[in-house]
Design a protein around this motif. Structure first.
Motif, mmCIF file in Angstrom:
data_model
loop_
_atom_site.group_PDB
_atom_site.id
_atom_site.type_symbol
_atom_site.label_atom_id
_atom_site.label_comp_id
_atom_site.label_asym_id
_atom_site.label_seq_id
_atom_site.Cartn_x
_atom_site.Cartn_y
_atom_site.Cartn_z
ATOM 1 N N GLU A 36 -1.584 6.883 -7.901
ATOM 2 C CA GLU A 36 -0.976 5.877 -7.528
ATOM 3 C C GLU A 36 -1.136 5.801 -5.900
ATOM 4 O O GLU A 36 -0.259 4.916 -5.262
ATOM 5 C CB GLU A 36 0.526 5.921 -7.776
ATOM 6 C CG GLU A 36 1.342 7.271 -7.304
ATOM 7 C CD GLU A 36 2.743 7.336 -7.747
ATOM 8 O OE1 GLU A 36 3.647 6.287 -7.318
ATOM 9 O OE2 GLU A 36 3.021 8.072 -8.459
ATOM 10 N N ILE A 37 -1.768 6.572 -5.255
ATOM 11 C CA ILE A 37 -1.894 6.460 -3.708
ATOM 12 C C ILE A 37 -3.221 5.820 -3.348
ATOM 13 O O ILE A 37 -4.343 5.825 -3.958
ATOM 14 C CB ILE A 37 -2.031 7.934 -3.128
ATOM 15 C CG1 ILE A 37 -0.734 8.683 -3.785
ATOM 16 C CG2 ILE A 37 -2.454 8.098 -1.852
ATOM 17 C CD1 ILE A 37 0.537 8.199 -2.796
ATOM 18 N N ASP A 38 -2.816 4.835 -2.454
ATOM 19 C CA ASP A 38 -4.144 3.942 -1.692
ATOM 20 C C ASP A 38 -4.770 4.730 -0.431
ATOM 21 O O ASP A 38 -5.666 4.460 -0.096
ATOM 22 C CB ASP A 38 -3.615 2.583 -1.351
ATOM 23 C CG ASP A 38 -3.007 1.952 -2.567
ATOM 24 O OD1 ASP A 38 -3.592 1.713 -3.215
ATOM 25 O OD2 ASP A 38 -1.710 1.713 -2.481
ATOM 26 N N MET B 137 0.788 -1.175 -0.091
ATOM 27 C CA MET B 137 -0.118 -0.049 -0.048
ATOM 28 C C MET B 137 0.854 1.303 0.133
ATOM 29 O O MET B 137 1.912 1.438 0.845
ATOM 30 C CB MET B 137 -1.037 0.087 1.240
ATOM 31 C CG MET B 137 -1.944 1.258 1.260
ATOM 32 S SD MET B 137 -3.083 1.108 2.728
ATOM 33 C CE MET B 137 -4.033 -0.109 2.422
ATOM 34 N N LYS B 138 0.534 2.314 -0.691
ATOM 35 C CA LYS B 138 1.220 3.519 -0.797
ATOM 36 C C LYS B 138 0.432 4.479 -0.105
ATOM 37 O O LYS B 138 -0.870 4.768 -0.447
ATOM 38 C CB LYS B 138 1.541 3.857 -2.372
ATOM 39 C CG LYS B 138 2.251 5.021 -2.343
ATOM 40 C CD LYS B 138 2.914 5.331 -3.827
ATOM 41 C CE LYS B 138 4.021 4.357 -4.176
ATOM 42 N NZ LYS B 138 4.689 4.576 -5.588
ATOM 43 N N VAL B 139 1.118 5.124 0.646
ATOM 44 C CA VAL B 139 0.485 6.201 1.476
ATOM 45 C C VAL B 139 1.160 7.571 1.289
ATOM 46 O O VAL B 139 2.557 7.597 1.195
ATOM 47 C CB VAL B 139 0.697 5.886 3.193
ATOM 48 C CG1 VAL B 139 -0.149 6.890 3.750
ATOM 49 C CG2 VAL B 139 0.156 4.297 3.368
ATOM 50 N N ALA C 167 -8.878 13.438 -3.837
ATOM 51 C CA ALA C 167 -8.842 12.032 -3.205
ATOM 52 C C ALA C 167 -9.906 11.283 -3.815
ATOM 53 O O ALA C 167 -9.936 10.228 -4.385
ATOM 54 C CB ALA C 167 -8.872 12.119 -1.830
ATOM 55 N N LEU C 168 -11.238 11.907 -3.923
ATOM 56 C CA LEU C 168 -12.492 11.194 -4.609
ATOM 57 C C LEU C 168 -12.244 11.056 -5.904
ATOM 58 O O LEU C 168 -12.511 10.004 -6.481
ATOM 59 C CB LEU C 168 -13.689 12.060 -4.060
ATOM 60 C CG LEU C 168 -14.230 12.199 -2.507
ATOM 61 C CD1 LEU C 168 -15.242 13.320 -2.352
ATOM 62 C CD2 LEU C 168 -14.379 10.939 -2.162
#
Length: 324
Positions: free
Chosen positions: A64-66, A1-3, A100-101
């Motif tokens: 690319e962000i989870d 997971m990328k944060v 983010a949405l």
């Protein structure tokens, strides 16, 4: 997971990144100044220079962000114009969540403040069900964080695919306080034979406990729920006694009368009336005269919040300041 962690230079954000890396997450830290970042380079960490108030600083990263952990905030107490707080703590927060949405980010963790909820006494602790109370209802900082929190909750109710979790820490103590921020309270006791303390108290938490609970919330947090992150409820005198014990320092303690603090607060308000930037105000001194206490029951049960002794956080802060 990328944060993605915003405000990566901050006390809590730096500790969050350390925990994420320990747990093998891949991390992008968004910050303004890479040179002041306190952690060592890591193969799973990328630092990205940007401004949280500018969407183009981060928008290209989001596909690319989870998970986003939004810790960036304007916290200085010397700002006299609410719109300055609002731009960073409310408007920029809302814009980040909307991005983010748009990019289908699965998790959004918002770092707010416990003062968005009502505090209490040792016999009736504050919790997530109590509304904000005076004097924090007059605090420009607390009001801006509450505005940001409420904006996100309104958006999140119609967007369950991006989980929103709000975390509300109390006063954090520990390592990597580069500004320093809350560590100023620790430093204020150093080499002082006489310590003057206000009549109130705070809810303190070891920053490591807060950071671990933040990372736990990625998996354990519930959509649209808020969790107060706190540890020990102490008077200012009790806190200073813990600090001087860690410093092996003998000090005398003198309580500052409430009327004197209020007088200083009125002087601060007068200076602010004439547009003088100062962190002294009647509201700020009023917060020093109350027992600003909270319960961590919900976070302990739902996020597995640990409660290490605040003595450990004080010790970590002192060691870090001495080394840095």
């Amino acid at each position: 997971m990328k944060v993605l962690v915003t405000g990566a230079n901050g006390l809590l954000a730096t500790n969050i990144i350390a925990v994420l890396l320990q747990r093998d997450y891949s991390v992008i830290g968004l910050l303004r100044n890479e040179k002041s970042f306190a952690l060592e380079p890591h193969e799973n960490l990328i630092l990205h220079k940007g401004d949280i108030t500018k969407v183009d600083s981060y928008d290209a990263l989001l596909p690319e962000i989870d998970c986003i952990i939004h810790a960036a905030a304007l916290t200085g107490q010397d700002i006299i114009d609410y719109s300055v707080y609002q731009e960073v703590n409310a408007t920029a927060t809302e814009n980040l969540y909307k991005s983010a949405l748009e990019h289908n980010v699965k998790n959004f963790i918002y770092i707010s403040t416990a003062n968005c909820f009502g505090f209490g006494s040792l016999d009736d602790l504050g919790n997530e069900e109590k509304p904000i109370r005076f004097p924090f209802s007059n605090s420009l900082y607390a009001k801006s964080k509450l505005e940001g929190q409420e904006k996100l909750l309104r958006l999140a109710k119609d967007n369950p695919d991006t989980k929103l979790v709000t975390l509300n820490p109390t006063f954090m103590i520990g390592s990597y306080d580069t500004k320093p921020s809350s560590g100023r309270l620790v430093l204020s006791a150093y080499n002082k034979r006489v310590l003057f303390y206000p009549p109130g108290g705070k809810s303190f938490i070891n920053v490591i406990d807060a950071a671990e609970a933040v990372v736990n919330s990625i998996e354990l947090g519930v959509h649209c729920e808020s969790y107060i992150l706190c540890g020990e409820n102490l008077s200012y005198k009790e806190f200073y006694q813990k600090v001087t014990k860690q410093l092996n320092q003998k000090s005398s303690y003198v309580k500052i009368p409430k009327f004197l603090l209020y007088g200083i607060g009125y002087i601060g308000n007068l200076l602010r009336f004439f547009k003088v930037k100062t962190d002294i105000s009647l509201t700020n001194v009023q917060t020093l005269c109350i027992n600003n206490f909270y319960s961590n029951k919900k976070a302990q049960e739902k996020l597995k919040l640990q409660q290490r002794s605040i003595d450990n956080g004080i010790s970590d802060a002192i060691k870090w300041f001495k080394l840095n």
